[in-house]
Design a protein around this motif. Structure first.
Motif, PDB file in Angstrom:
ATOM      1  N   ASN A   1      10.722   7.533  10.220  1.00 36.37           N
ATOM      2  CA  ASN A   1      10.065   8.573  11.014  1.00 36.37           C
ATOM      3  C   ASN A   1       9.147   9.460  10.181  1.00 36.37           C
ATOM      4  O   ASN A   1       8.369  10.233  10.736  1.00 36.37           O
ATOM      5  CB  ASN A   1      11.113   9.439  11.713  1.00 36.37           C
ATOM      6  CG  ASN A   1      11.847   8.681  12.803  1.00 36.37           C
ATOM      7  OD1 ASN A   1      11.230   7.942  13.562  1.00 36.37           O
ATOM      8  ND2 ASN A   1      13.163   8.833  12.869  1.00 36.37           N
ATOM      9  N   ASP A   2       9.240   9.368   8.861  1.00 42.03           N
ATOM     10  CA  ASP A   2       8.360  10.155   7.993  1.00 42.03           C
ATOM     11  C   ASP A   2       7.041   9.424   7.805  1.00 42.03           C
ATOM     12  O   ASP A   2       7.026   8.231   7.449  1.00 42.03           O
ATOM     13  CB  ASP A   2       9.017  10.401   6.640  1.00 42.03           C
ATOM     14  CG  ASP A   2      10.078  11.488   6.704  1.00 42.03           C
ATOM     15  OD1 ASP A   2      10.018  12.316   7.637  1.00 42.03           O
ATOM     16  OD2 ASP A   2      10.954  11.524   5.824  1.00 42.03           O
ATOM     17  N   SER A   3       5.941  10.129   8.014  1.00 38.47           N
ATOM     18  CA  SER A   3       4.625   9.489   7.961  1.00 38.47           C
ATOM     19  C   SER A   3       3.722  10.170   6.939  1.00 38.47           C
ATOM     20  O   SER A   3       3.713  11.392   6.797  1.00 38.47           O
ATOM     21  CB  SER A   3       3.968   9.527   9.342  1.00 38.47           C
ATOM     22  OG  SER A   3       2.817   8.702   9.353  1.00 38.47           O
ATOM     23  N   ILE A   4       2.964   9.342   6.233  1.00 34.64           N
ATOM     24  CA  ILE A   4       1.960   9.799   5.273  1.00 34.64           C
ATOM     25  C   ILE A   4       0.586   9.492   5.858  1.00 34.64           C
ATOM     26  O   ILE A   4       0.311   8.349   6.234  1.00 34.64           O
ATOM     27  CB  ILE A   4       2.115   9.089   3.910  1.00 34.64           C
ATOM     28  CG1 ILE A   4       3.560   9.149   3.421  1.00 34.64           C
ATOM     29  CG2 ILE A   4       1.139   9.673   2.895  1.00 34.64           C
ATOM     30  CD1 ILE A   4       4.080  10.530   3.135  1.00 34.64           C
ATOM     31  N   MET A   5      -0.265  10.490   5.950  1.00 33.20           N
ATOM     32  CA  MET A   5      -1.627  10.259   6.424  1.00 33.20           C
ATOM     33  C   MET A   5      -2.457   9.688   5.269  1.00 33.20           C
ATOM     34  O   MET A   5      -2.518  10.267   4.182  1.00 33.20           O
ATOM     35  CB  MET A   5      -2.251  11.557   6.942  1.00 33.20           C
ATOM     36  CG  MET A   5      -1.609  12.072   8.222  1.00 33.20           C
ATOM     37  SD  MET A   5      -2.411  13.575   8.871  1.00 33.20           S
ATOM     38  CE  MET A   5      -4.046  12.953   9.256  1.00 33.20           C
ATOM     39  N   ILE A   6      -3.077   8.523   5.495  1.00 39.83           N
ATOM     40  CA  ILE A   6      -3.868   7.883   4.441  1.00 39.83           C
ATOM     41  C   ILE A   6      -5.248   7.537   4.974  1.00 39.83           C
ATOM     42  O   ILE A   6      -5.421   7.263   6.164  1.00 39.83           O
ATOM     43  CB  ILE A   6      -3.180   6.614   3.894  1.00 39.83           C
ATOM     44  CG1 ILE A   6      -3.062   5.541   4.984  1.00 39.83           C
ATOM     45  CG2 ILE A   6      -1.816   6.936   3.307  1.00 39.83           C
ATOM     46  CD1 ILE A   6      -2.630   4.187   4.456  1.00 39.83           C
ATOM     47  N   PRO A   7      -6.256   7.536   4.084  1.00 42.49           N
ATOM     48  CA  PRO A   7      -7.610   7.197   4.529  1.00 42.49           C
ATOM     49  C   PRO A   7      -7.738   5.705   4.795  1.00 42.49           C
ATOM     50  O   PRO A   7      -7.096   4.886   4.143  1.00 42.49           O
ATOM     51  CB  PRO A   7      -8.475   7.619   3.347  1.00 42.49           C
ATOM     52  CG  PRO A   7      -7.574   7.459   2.154  1.00 42.49           C
ATOM     53  CD  PRO A   7      -6.198   7.838   2.650  1.00 42.49           C
ATOM     54  N   ILE A   8      -8.574   5.380   5.751  1.00 43.72           N
ATOM     55  CA  ILE A   8      -8.961   3.985   5.999  1.00 43.72           C
ATOM     56  C   ILE A   8     -10.477   3.914   5.911  1.00 43.72           C
ATOM     57  O   ILE A   8     -11.159   4.617   6.640  1.00 43.72           O
ATOM     58  CB  ILE A   8      -8.503   3.500   7.387  1.00 43.72           C
ATOM     59  CG1 ILE A   8      -6.978   3.610   7.528  1.00 43.72           C
ATOM     60  CG2 ILE A   8      -8.947   2.049   7.638  1.00 43.72           C
ATOM     61  CD1 ILE A   8      -6.185   2.760   6.565  1.00 43.72           C
ATOM     62  N   PRO A   9     -10.996   3.127   4.952  1.00 41.60           N
ATOM     63  CA  PRO A   9     -10.316   2.235   4.017  1.00 41.60           C
ATOM     64  C   PRO A   9      -9.503   3.014   2.981  1.00 41.60           C
ATOM     65  O   PRO A   9      -9.804   4.147   2.674  1.00 41.60           O
ATOM     66  CB  PRO A   9     -11.466   1.481   3.348  1.00 41.60           C
ATOM     67  CG  PRO A   9     -12.668   1.711   4.199  1.00 41.60           C
ATOM     68  CD  PRO A   9     -12.473   3.042   4.826  1.00 41.60           C
ATOM     69  N   GLN A  10      -8.492   2.333   2.421  1.00 41.00           N
ATOM     70  CA  GLN A  10      -7.585   2.965   1.470  1.00 41.00           C
ATOM     71  C   GLN A  10      -7.344   2.048   0.288  1.00 41.00           C
ATOM     72  O   GLN A  10      -7.656   0.859   0.319  1.00 41.00           O
ATOM     73  CB  GLN A  10      -6.259   3.259   2.160  1.00 41.00           C
ATOM     74  CG  GLN A  10      -5.621   2.032   2.835  1.00 41.00           C
ATOM     75  CD  GLN A  10      -4.528   1.335   2.051  1.00 41.00           C
ATOM     76  OE1 GLN A  10      -3.810   1.960   1.291  1.00 41.00           O
ATOM     77  NE2 GLN A  10      -4.385   0.021   2.233  1.00 41.00           N
TER      78      GLN A  10
END
Length: 520
Positions: free
Chosen positions: A192-201
């Motif tokens: 349930n823990d989420s990390i926001m990451i850029p796309i493309p990454q």
């Protein structure tokens, strides 16, 4: 109560019970027996993790390289690995000062009687480190890393950002990757823990999140606006994560960008810090390409010299957070693998904590303690990167000449590659403002897409494989970095030697022209 001796009936009953227990235990042991290790019995998180930078296309390239070494014929005479930012594999020369310092540290008998080729400032630096590094490069250091080198990092941050840094909040790491791994280990508790990451990454993030059993929430960089970060897109991604029942833990930002080569403006960075404040998220600032900023008028030495600082073009999140007086929790990463240093094999880097409470820092130290310490040669290289020779030092002239030459060459190659890609049919590329890569869009014809699907391949992977087999140039499909649905890209470095760069670009352009004509 008196003890009643067991009767024959009772003894028989107990014996039968014992046999049943024994039989049950044997059956249970058989059911619980350890299966042989196969892919089907592996930790599923390992199977799910992907790392395209060293994926199937790269393995195919290594097979070609081995075949050429055996004398087998290929349509090309050598492999050119543009899949990973590994400068010295592509003949970038190491900086003399760095190697001299490492040589003295690894063979300390030379420090007191150095050969004439070692300038006095290198010898003095080696003596200073050795005096506070019992056992030298062959012994463990404290788990945070040698304090004498963490003090150098703190001084570098102060020069770069104009703000004080605390050596006790700096951890020397085995490359930036270890710092990222430790940070994500602390942040991810469950699915349930989420990390926001850029796309493309950069695939390190999705691979590590998968291994830790977490979740990632993508935010898409705006290719039409030079791969910029859009706060509205961050808010969209955060809202979707919350709707899906996820707990947002951190926002990862790669600046300068990998694989996209963009550089964030200070205004954009302030918006990002405010966003993290509102959402209560930790900001993960991946800044390993901070030396690689190629804007108009930018110079190579601006990170080291306060008088040149404004000419460099890089702004750290550490500086932005400090100037805003923000309470944003920040973890910043740097590395000796990139920049102008290019010492990937040394595996040196650092993690700095800002606005992270002492109790959390204690837990982070515990994680580093499990691994005892990062490698000492890598730590020494970090110290050399952040505290190189100064004007007037015996090593200065050679160091500055080598450093400027490498930086200027990288800048020329970035501009040349961007121009060449935009001249190729069905290919477009944004300006390369930083880092070591281009991430062009490839507009694949429908016939090429259909051919890829018939081969059960992702279309941009099909393009990259065809390029590899025809030219020996190894690049990474954009699908390995994630991308907007319906778009195709590839990532290539601009690290081949400058003397060979025109030939690499020419072969890539000729292949692209033939490929597009074949599938038109």
């Amino acid at each position: 109560a008196p003890v009643v001796p067991p009767t024959e009936t009772m003894l028989a009953s107990r014996l039968r019970l014992g046999k049943n227990v024994l039989r049950t235990s044997t059956t249970s042991l058989r059911a619980m027996s350890t299966p042989r290790l196969t892919e089907s019995t592996l930790n599923k998180k390992v199977v799910e993790a992907e790392y395209a930078v060293r994926g199937a296309i790269v393995l195919r390239g290594m097979q070609h390289e081995e075949a050429l070494a055996r004398g087998e014929k290929r349509p090309f005479t050598k492999m050119v690995f543009c899949n990973v930012g590994n400068p010295q594999q592509l003949q970038q020369k190491p900086i003399t000062y760095f190697r001299q310092l490492l040589a003295l540290m690894d063979y300390p008998e030379m420090i007191d009687n150095p050969p004439s080729m070692f300038p006095s400032d290198v010898v003095a630096r080696a003596k200073k480190i050795m005096a506070r590094a019992p056992g030298g490069t062959g012994a463990y250091s404290e788990s945070k890393g040698l304090k004498v080198l963490r003090e150098d990092v703190a001084a570098f941050i102060e020069t770069r950002d104009g703000v004080k840094a605390d050596p006790e909040r700096i951890f020397l790491t085995d490359g930036a990757s270890q710092g990222v791994n430790v940070a994500l280990n602390c942040l991810i508790r469950d699915r349930n823990d989420s990390i926001m990451i850029p796309i493309p990454q950069y695939p390190l993030y999705t691979a590590t999140i998968a291994l830790l059993g977490g979740h990632y929430s993508p935010y898409y960089l705006n290719e039409e606006n030079g791969w910029s970060m859009d706060i509205a897109e961050l808010e969209r991604s955060a809202a979707q994560a919350k709707k899906d029942g996820k707990c947002l833990r951190a926002l990862a930002v790669i600046n300068p960008g990998n694989p996209t080569g963009q550089c964030l403006s200070p205004e954009n960075m302030r918006e990002v810090v405010k966003f993290c404040e509102r959402e209560g998220m930790v900001l993960l600032a991946d800044e390993v390409y901070q030396q690689n900023v190629y804007g108009e008028g930018n110079t190579s030495m601006g990170l080291y010299d306060k008088s040149l600082r404004a000419s460099h073009g890089f702004t750290s999140f550490r500086q932005v957070v400090a100037e805003m007086g923000s309470s944003c929790q920040l973890m910043s990463f740097h590395s000796v693998s990139k920049g102008v240093v290019g010492e990937c094999g040394r595996r040196g880097g650092y993690l700095e904590l800002e606005n992270i409470c002492d109790s959390v820092q204690d837990q982070i130290l515990k994680l580093f303690s499990v691994g005892l310490c990062s490698n000492i040669s890598g730590q020494v290289m970090v110290g050399a990167m952040v505290a190189p020779p100064k004007p007037g030092d015996p090593s200065w002239d050679l160091f500055k000449s080598e450093f400027d030459s490498l930086y200027d060459s990288l800048k020329r190659r970035s501009q040349k590659l961007s121009k060449a890609l935009n001249e190729m049919p069905n290919v477009s590329c944004t300006s390369i403002d930083g880092a070591l890569y281009a991430f062009p869009t490839v507009h694949l014809p429908p016939k090429a897409v259909a051919e890829a699907q018939a081969k059960n391949m992702v279309p941009d992977a099909f393009f990259c494989l065809e390029l590899l087999d025809a030219t020996g140039i190894c690049v990474v499909p954009g699908s390995g970095f994630k991308q907007k649905e319906g778009t195709f890209h590839f990532r290539t470095t601009f690290l081949p030697p400058e003397a060979e760069f025109d030939d690499v670009i020419s072969k890539m352009g000729a292949f692209t022209k033939e490929f597009m004509a074949k599938y038109a």
